[in-house]
Design a protein around this motif. Structure first.
Motif, PDB file in Angstrom:
ATOM      1  N   GLN A   1       0.784  -1.099  -0.153  1.00 26.22           N
ATOM      2  CA  GLN A   1       0.014   0.003   0.196  1.00 26.22           C
ATOM      3  C   GLN A   1       1.457   1.415   0.047  1.00 26.22           C
ATOM      4  OE1 GLN A   1      -2.880  -0.067   3.600  1.00 26.22           O
ATOM      5  NE2 GLN A   1      -3.751   2.064   2.594  1.00 26.22           N
ATOM      6  N   PHE A   2       1.904   1.231   1.030  1.00 26.58           N
ATOM      7  CA  PHE A   2       2.977   2.325   0.773  1.00 26.58           C
ATOM      8  C   PHE A   2       3.048   2.888  -0.724  1.00 26.58           C
ATOM      9  CE2 PHE A   2       6.878   4.353   1.981  1.00 26.58           C
ATOM     10  CZ  PHE A   2       7.028   5.189   2.206  1.00 26.58           C
ATOM     11  N   PHE A   3       3.791   1.755  -1.304  1.00 27.28           N
ATOM     12  CA  PHE A   3       4.659   1.819  -2.597  1.00 27.28           C
ATOM     13  C   PHE A   3       3.229   2.332  -3.927  1.00 27.28           C
ATOM     14  CE2 PHE A   3       8.261   0.428  -0.574  1.00 27.28           C
ATOM     15  CZ  PHE A   3       9.107   1.046  -0.537  1.00 27.28           C
ATOM     16  N   GLY A   4       2.650   1.867  -3.123  1.00 25.09           N
ATOM     17  CA  GLY A   4       1.198   2.195  -4.237  1.00 25.09           C
ATOM     18  C   GLY A   4       1.303   1.157  -5.112  1.00 25.09           C
ATOM     19  N   VAL A   5       1.211  -0.232  -4.946  1.00 27.51           N
ATOM     20  CA  VAL A   5       0.868  -1.706  -5.498  1.00 27.51           C
ATOM     21  C   VAL A   5      -0.099  -1.682  -6.053  1.00 27.51           C
ATOM     22  CG1 VAL A   5       1.890  -3.445  -6.268  1.00 27.51           C
ATOM     23  CG2 VAL A   5       3.194  -2.300  -4.393  1.00 27.51           C
ATOM     24  N   LYS A   6      -0.797  -1.617  -7.082  1.00 21.91           N
ATOM     25  CA  LYS A   6      -1.431  -1.580  -7.853  1.00 21.91           C
ATOM     26  C   LYS A   6      -2.745  -3.168  -8.092  1.00 21.91           C
ATOM     27  CE  LYS A   6      -0.991   1.895 -10.762  1.00 21.91           C
ATOM     28  NZ  LYS A   6      -0.712   2.553 -12.300  1.00 21.91           N
ATOM     29  N   ASP A   7      -3.576  -3.140  -6.741  1.00 20.96           N
ATOM     30  CA  ASP A   7      -4.618  -4.075  -7.523  1.00 20.96           C
ATOM     31  C   ASP A   7      -3.807  -5.418  -6.410  1.00 20.96           C
ATOM     32  OD1 ASP A   7      -6.078  -3.041  -8.940  1.00 20.96           O
ATOM     33  OD2 ASP A   7      -4.321  -4.001 -10.688  1.00 20.96           O
ATOM     34  N   THR A   8      -3.759  -5.544  -4.844  1.00 26.24           N
ATOM     35  CA  THR A   8      -3.149  -6.105  -4.115  1.00 26.24           C
ATOM     36  C   THR A   8      -3.656  -6.183  -2.763  1.00 26.24           C
ATOM     37  OG1 THR A   8      -1.618  -5.044  -3.009  1.00 26.24           O
ATOM     38  CG2 THR A   8      -0.866  -5.971  -5.130  1.00 26.24           C
ATOM     39  N   ALA A   9      -4.252  -5.238  -2.740  1.00 22.47           N
ATOM     40  CA  ALA A   9      -5.608  -4.911  -1.866  1.00 22.47           C
ATOM     41  C   ALA A   9      -6.645  -6.366  -1.322  1.00 22.47           C
ATOM     42  CB  ALA A   9      -5.832  -3.303  -1.220  1.00 22.47           C
ATOM     43  N   PRO A  10      -6.990  -6.381  -2.444  1.00 21.58           N
ATOM     44  CA  PRO A  10      -8.152  -7.217  -2.554  1.00 21.58           C
ATOM     45  C   PRO A  10      -7.576  -8.555  -2.321  1.00 21.58           C
ATOM     46  CG  PRO A  10      -9.071  -6.122  -4.394  1.00 21.58           C
ATOM     47  CD  PRO A  10      -7.376  -5.775  -3.738  1.00 21.58           C
ATOM     48  N   PHE A  11      -6.515  -8.678  -2.881  1.00 25.57           N
ATOM     49  CA  PHE A  11      -5.897  -9.805  -2.441  1.00 25.57           C
ATOM     50  C   PHE A  11      -5.186 -10.723  -1.025  1.00 25.57           C
ATOM     51  CE2 PHE A  11      -1.694 -11.555  -2.148  1.00 25.57           C
ATOM     52  CZ  PHE A  11      -1.268 -12.961  -2.399  1.00 25.57           C
ATOM     53  N   VAL A  12      -3.886  -9.582  -0.442  1.00 27.16           N
ATOM     54  CA  VAL A  12      -4.288  -9.394   0.988  1.00 27.16           C
ATOM     55  C   VAL A  12      -5.442 -10.268   1.642  1.00 27.16           C
ATOM     56  CG1 VAL A  12      -3.401  -8.144   2.850  1.00 27.16           C
ATOM     57  CG2 VAL A  12      -1.732  -8.302   0.220  1.00 27.16           C
ATOM     58  N   ARG A  13      -6.947  -9.304   1.726  1.00 31.87           N
ATOM     59  CA  ARG A  13      -7.837  -9.059   2.245  1.00 31.87           C
ATOM     60  C   ARG A  13      -8.712 -10.323   1.840  1.00 31.87           C
ATOM     61  NH1 ARG A  13      -8.546  -4.139   0.486  1.00 31.87           N
ATOM     62  NH2 ARG A  13     -10.697  -4.886  -0.906  1.00 31.87           N
ATOM     63  N   ARG A  14      -8.543 -10.752   0.916  1.00 33.92           N
ATOM     64  CA  ARG A  14      -8.824 -12.182   0.951  1.00 33.92           C
ATOM     65  C   ARG A  14      -8.251 -13.615   1.388  1.00 33.92           C
ATOM     66  NH1 ARG A  14      -9.700 -16.381  -4.230  1.00 33.92           N
ATOM     67  NH2 ARG A  14     -10.372 -17.491  -3.464  1.00 33.92           N
ATOM     68  N   LEU A  15      -6.951 -13.441   1.422  1.00 32.17           N
ATOM     69  CA  LEU A  15      -5.697 -14.245   2.295  1.00 32.17           C
ATOM     70  C   LEU A  15      -5.720 -14.066   4.331  1.00 32.17           C
ATOM     71  CD1 LEU A  15      -2.518 -15.276  -0.032  1.00 32.17           C
ATOM     72  CD2 LEU A  15      -4.853 -15.931   0.600  1.00 32.17           C
ATOM     73  N   GLU A  16      -6.380 -12.828   4.168  1.00 32.41           N
ATOM     74  CA  GLU A  16      -6.192 -11.948   5.203  1.00 32.41           C
ATOM     75  C   GLU A  16      -7.677 -13.137   6.324  1.00 32.41           C
ATOM     76  OE1 GLU A  16      -3.960  -8.637   6.552  1.00 32.41           O
ATOM     77  OE2 GLU A  16      -6.294  -8.623   5.812  1.00 32.41           O
ATOM     78  N   PHE A  17      -8.088 -13.698   5.728  1.00 35.21           N
ATOM     79  CA  PHE A  17      -9.529 -13.769   5.943  1.00 35.21           C
ATOM     80  C   PHE A  17     -10.001 -15.251   6.028  1.00 35.21           C
ATOM     81  CE2 PHE A  17     -10.545  -9.497   5.843  1.00 35.21           C
ATOM     82  CZ  PHE A  17     -10.630  -9.249   8.033  1.00 35.21           C
ATOM     83  N   GLU A  18      -9.043 -16.051   4.376  1.00 31.63           N
ATOM     84  CA  GLU A  18      -9.707 -16.953   4.064  1.00 31.63           C
ATOM     85  C   GLU A  18      -8.563 -17.997   4.053  1.00 31.63           C
ATOM     86  OE1 GLU A  18     -12.085 -17.293   0.017  1.00 31.63           O
ATOM     87  OE2 GLU A  18     -12.645 -14.859   0.200  1.00 31.63           O
ATOM     88  N   TYR A  19      -7.433 -17.586   4.226  1.00 27.59           N
ATOM     89  CA  TYR A  19      -6.504 -18.686   3.822  1.00 27.59           C
ATOM     90  C   TYR A  19      -6.519 -20.188   4.562  1.00 27.59           C
ATOM     91  CZ  TYR A  19      -5.222 -18.519   9.586  1.00 27.59           C
ATOM     92  OH  TYR A  19      -5.354 -18.743  10.702  1.00 27.59           O
TER      93      TYR A  19
END
Length: 120
Positions: A68-86
């Protein structure tokens, strides 16, 4: 501050704003990214090989703020999904998700290297 930034994966706005136009500070952030991300990628790859879902979640969770700090696009949904569905994602799907993420991280690392080479 004039920065040449023809990135596909990184949105530079946040990074430039946080560095307050200071090229040395920007370079420090970019170098820090290059130090931390490869280490985390290696742990992520190993965790995937042994199906250590808890470690996969921990590493992706640690990477989230950096991405997020580096503005890497389209990663937030991936991170959230793995945090909850791992725990519940079938291993085949988890493997595909992580491998796709790893390819993107490789491209992001190349982009960071190009930014450093072009500007410093």
């Amino acid at each position: 501050m004039e920065i040449k930034w023809q990135g596909t994966y990184i949105d530079p706005e946040n990074l430039i704003e946080i560095s307050h136009g200071d090229k040395r500070r920007l370079l420090k952030y970019l170098n820090r990214f290059q130090e931390l991300i490869p280490e985390r990628i290696a742990v992520l790859e190993e965790s995937l090989k042994v199906n250590d879902r808890k470690m996969i979640r921990q590493i992706v969770h640690k990477m989230g703020p950096q991405l997020q700090f580096f503005g890497v696009k389209d990663t937030a949904p991936f991170v959230r999904r793995l945090e909850f569905e791992y725990e519940t994602i079938p291993y085949d799907q988890l493997k595909v998700l992580i491998e796709s993420f790893l390819k993107k991280m490789d491209a992001v690392q190349q982009e960071v290297a190009m930014i450093i080479k072009s500007n410093f």
